[in-house]
Design a protein around this motif. Structure first.
Motif: not given
Length: 118
Positions: A1-5, A105-108
């Motif tokens: 899991x990838x998280x973007x803030x 991905x991609x992740x947002x």
């Protein structure tokens, strides 16, 4: 899991500046593309700037010379320095991460509001 803030958005007058930050967490690869997109109400989401492998950059024509994208691989953070802001820059800005080593991905990110108004 990838998280973007994302962070750094706000209200600014025309000609002003803002610096957006996007902090990534999870399994992040240095060999990847991180970028910024924006979407205004009733309009399509568009690419603003992207940086690949921390060295190769790409900008929308509308922001060339005004915006600068950079990446700190140590912090897994991408920045967007926005100068000489115009009312037409008003939008929600979204961070994006993509890597060929992560097929999910991609992740947002969730987005940060930028409003340019006098």
């Amino acid at each position: 899991q990838v998280q973007l803030v994302e962070s750094g958005g706000g209200l600014v007058q025309p000609g002003g500046s803002l610096r957006l930050s996007c902090a990534a967490s999870g399994k992040i690869f240095s060999i990847s593309t991180m970028g910024w997109y924006r979407q205004a109400p009733g309009k399509q989401r568009e690419l603003v700037a992207a940086i690949t492998n921390g060295v190769s950059t790409n900008y929308a024509d509308s922001v060339k010379g005004r915006f600068t994208i950079s990446r700190d691989n140590t912090k897994n953070t991408v920045y967007l320095q926005m100068n000489s802001l115009k009312p037409e820059d008003t939008a929600v800005y979204y961070c994006n991460y993509d890597s060929r080593f992560n097929s999910k991905g991609p992740y947002w990110g969730q987005g940060t509001q930028v409003t340019v108004s006098s």
